[in-house]
Motif scaffolding. Structure first.
Motif, PDB file in Angstrom:
ATOM      1  N   LYS A 100       0.839  -1.190   0.000  1.00 45.55           N
ATOM      2  CA  LYS A 100       0.000   0.000   0.000  1.00 45.55           C
ATOM      3  C   LYS A 100       0.881   1.249   0.000  1.00 45.55           C
ATOM      4  O   LYS A 100       2.082   1.181   0.255  1.00 45.55           O
ATOM      5  CB  LYS A 100      -0.911  -0.039   1.233  1.00 45.55           C
ATOM      6  CG  LYS A 100      -1.889  -1.222   1.190  1.00 45.55           C
ATOM      7  CD  LYS A 100      -2.729  -1.305   2.434  1.00 45.55           C
ATOM      8  CE  LYS A 100      -3.761  -0.203   2.436  1.00 45.55           C
ATOM      9  NZ  LYS A 100      -4.717  -0.308   3.533  1.00 45.55           N
ATOM     10  N   PRO A 101       0.292   2.412  -0.270  1.00 48.57           N
ATOM     11  CA  PRO A 101       1.082   3.655  -0.284  1.00 48.57           C
ATOM     12  C   PRO A 101       1.861   3.882   1.005  1.00 48.57           C
ATOM     13  O   PRO A 101       2.987   4.378   0.968  1.00 48.57           O
ATOM     14  CB  PRO A 101       0.027   4.744  -0.484  1.00 48.57           C
ATOM     15  CG  PRO A 101      -1.098   4.067  -1.176  1.00 48.57           C
ATOM     16  CD  PRO A 101      -1.098   2.649  -0.652  1.00 48.57           C
ATOM     17  N   TRP A 102       1.296   3.520   2.150  1.00 48.11           N
ATOM     18  CA  TRP A 102       1.977   3.712   3.429  1.00 48.11           C
ATOM     19  C   TRP A 102       3.326   3.004   3.450  1.00 48.11           C
ATOM     20  O   TRP A 102       4.326   3.553   3.902  1.00 48.11           O
ATOM     21  CB  TRP A 102       1.089   3.219   4.569  1.00 48.11           C
ATOM     22  CG  TRP A 102       1.717   3.336   5.913  1.00 48.11           C
ATOM     23  CD1 TRP A 102       2.156   2.316   6.703  1.00 48.11           C
ATOM     24  CD2 TRP A 102       1.996   4.534   6.641  1.00 48.11           C
ATOM     25  NE1 TRP A 102       2.684   2.810   7.882  1.00 48.11           N
ATOM     26  CE2 TRP A 102       2.585   4.164   7.860  1.00 48.11           C
ATOM     27  CE3 TRP A 102       1.787   5.887   6.384  1.00 48.11           C
ATOM     28  CZ2 TRP A 102       2.974   5.096   8.816  1.00 48.11           C
ATOM     29  CZ3 TRP A 102       2.174   6.813   7.338  1.00 48.11           C
ATOM     30  CH2 TRP A 102       2.761   6.419   8.535  1.00 48.11           C
ATOM     31  N   PHE A 103       3.381   1.767   2.952  1.00 45.94           N
ATOM     32  CA  PHE A 103       4.629   1.018   2.903  1.00 45.94           C
ATOM     33  C   PHE A 103       5.667   1.778   2.082  1.00 45.94           C
ATOM     34  O   PHE A 103       6.814   1.927   2.493  1.00 45.94           O
ATOM     35  CB  PHE A 103       4.390  -0.371   2.293  1.00 45.94           C
ATOM     36  CG  PHE A 103       5.649  -1.159   2.095  1.00 45.94           C
ATOM     37  CD1 PHE A 103       6.175  -1.912   3.122  1.00 45.94           C
ATOM     38  CD2 PHE A 103       6.320  -1.138   0.879  1.00 45.94           C
ATOM     39  CE1 PHE A 103       7.348  -2.643   2.950  1.00 45.94           C
ATOM     40  CE2 PHE A 103       7.486  -1.854   0.691  1.00 45.94           C
ATOM     41  CZ  PHE A 103       7.997  -2.607   1.724  1.00 45.94           C
ATOM     42  N   LYS A 112      11.470   2.197  -8.487  1.00 48.86           N
ATOM     43  CA  LYS A 112      11.447   2.088  -9.958  1.00 48.86           C
ATOM     44  C   LYS A 112      10.954   0.720 -10.436  1.00 48.86           C
ATOM     45  O   LYS A 112      11.334   0.262 -11.504  1.00 48.86           O
ATOM     46  CB  LYS A 112      12.831   2.373 -10.565  1.00 48.86           C
ATOM     47  CG  LYS A 112      13.468   3.666 -10.106  1.00 48.86           C
ATOM     48  CD  LYS A 112      12.739   4.861 -10.643  1.00 48.86           C
ATOM     49  CE  LYS A 112      13.494   6.118 -10.306  1.00 48.86           C
ATOM     50  NZ  LYS A 112      12.690   7.258 -10.073  1.00 48.86           N
ATOM     51  N   SER A 113      10.076   0.071  -9.651  1.00 48.96           N
ATOM     52  CA  SER A 113       9.521  -1.222 -10.051  1.00 48.96           C
ATOM     53  C   SER A 113       8.076  -1.101 -10.555  1.00 48.96           C
ATOM     54  O   SER A 113       7.394  -2.099 -10.706  1.00 48.96           O
ATOM     55  CB  SER A 113       9.550  -2.200  -8.857  1.00 48.96           C
ATOM     56  OG  SER A 113      10.879  -2.452  -8.492  1.00 48.96           O
ATOM     57  N   ASP A 114       7.620   0.112 -10.776  1.00 49.57           N
ATOM     58  CA  ASP A 114       6.267   0.368 -11.260  1.00 49.57           C
ATOM     59  C   ASP A 114       5.208  -0.243 -10.343  1.00 49.57           C
ATOM     60  O   ASP A 114       4.270  -0.915 -10.786  1.00 49.57           O
ATOM     61  CB  ASP A 114       6.110  -0.159 -12.698  1.00 49.57           C
ATOM     62  CG  ASP A 114       4.912   0.457 -13.404  1.00 49.57           C
ATOM     63  OD1 ASP A 114       4.523   1.591 -13.065  1.00 49.57           O
ATOM     64  OD2 ASP A 114       4.357  -0.224 -14.300  1.00 49.57           O
ATOM     65  N   CYS A 115       5.360  -0.007  -9.040  1.00 50.05           N
ATOM     66  CA  CYS A 115       4.427  -0.545  -8.042  1.00 50.05           C
ATOM     67  C   CYS A 115       3.042   0.064  -8.205  1.00 50.05           C
ATOM     68  O   CYS A 115       2.902   1.249  -8.536  1.00 50.05           O
ATOM     69  CB  CYS A 115       4.950  -0.268  -6.634  1.00 50.05           C
ATOM     70  SG  CYS A 115       6.541  -1.021  -6.280  1.00 50.05           S
ATOM     71  N   THR A 116       2.033  -0.740  -7.947  1.00 51.41           N
ATOM     72  CA  THR A 116       0.639  -0.325  -8.106  1.00 51.41           C
ATOM     73  C   THR A 116       0.304   0.941  -7.316  1.00 51.41           C
ATOM     74  O   THR A 116      -0.361   1.826  -7.821  1.00 51.41           O
ATOM     75  CB  THR A 116      -0.300  -1.467  -7.654  1.00 51.41           C
ATOM     76  OG1 THR A 116      -0.020  -2.619  -8.433  1.00 51.41           O
ATOM     77  CG2 THR A 116      -1.755  -1.088  -7.799  1.00 51.41           C
TER      78      THR A 116
END
Length: 120
Positions: A100-103, A112-116
């Motif tokens: 999640k954004p918090w992490f 730079k892994s294009d995380c959701t």
């Protein structure tokens, strides 16, 4: 001898074991990010209500984050922890961890892994 306090949740009234003991042991709630003082909301909360209150507070904070103000945010200044909490730091989707954004904000930078849910 460890004496565990039984308290009643100030939100749902459910009895629960408080980890703070007479001997000064730390409570389970100390495993959560120190983003708010629970006493600002209510007296002690059970694990379920505490997790919800913590998640709600995090969601409020995350809603204020933009790519422009993500770097150096207050989440990245929290003490580092190897513990991640389901529902706070991640959830499962199709058997995979989705952070999640918090992490990401706690990490403090884009990998730079294009995380959701990358806030950067």
């Amino acid at each position: 001898m460890n004496t565990i306090k039984v308290k009643h949740c100030s939100s749902c009234k459910t009895p629960f074991d408080c980890g703070d003991s007479v001997e000064g042991m730390a409570c389970w709630c100390n495993d959560f990010p120190p983003i708010f003082n629970p006493f600002d909301i209510a007296d002690c909360l059970c694990p379920s209500c505490f997790k919800k209150a913590c998640s709600d507070k995090i969601d409020e904070f995350v809603a204020t984050i933009t790519p422009e103000n993500a770097i150096g945010n207050k989440a990245s200044l929290l003490p580092e922890s190897t513990q991640i909490i389901e529902g706070i730091d991640y959830y499962f989707e199709d058997g995979n961890y989705v952070f999640k954004p918090w992490f990401h904000l706690k990490r403090g930078y884009c990998c730079k892994s294009d995380c959701t849910h990358c806030p950067y």
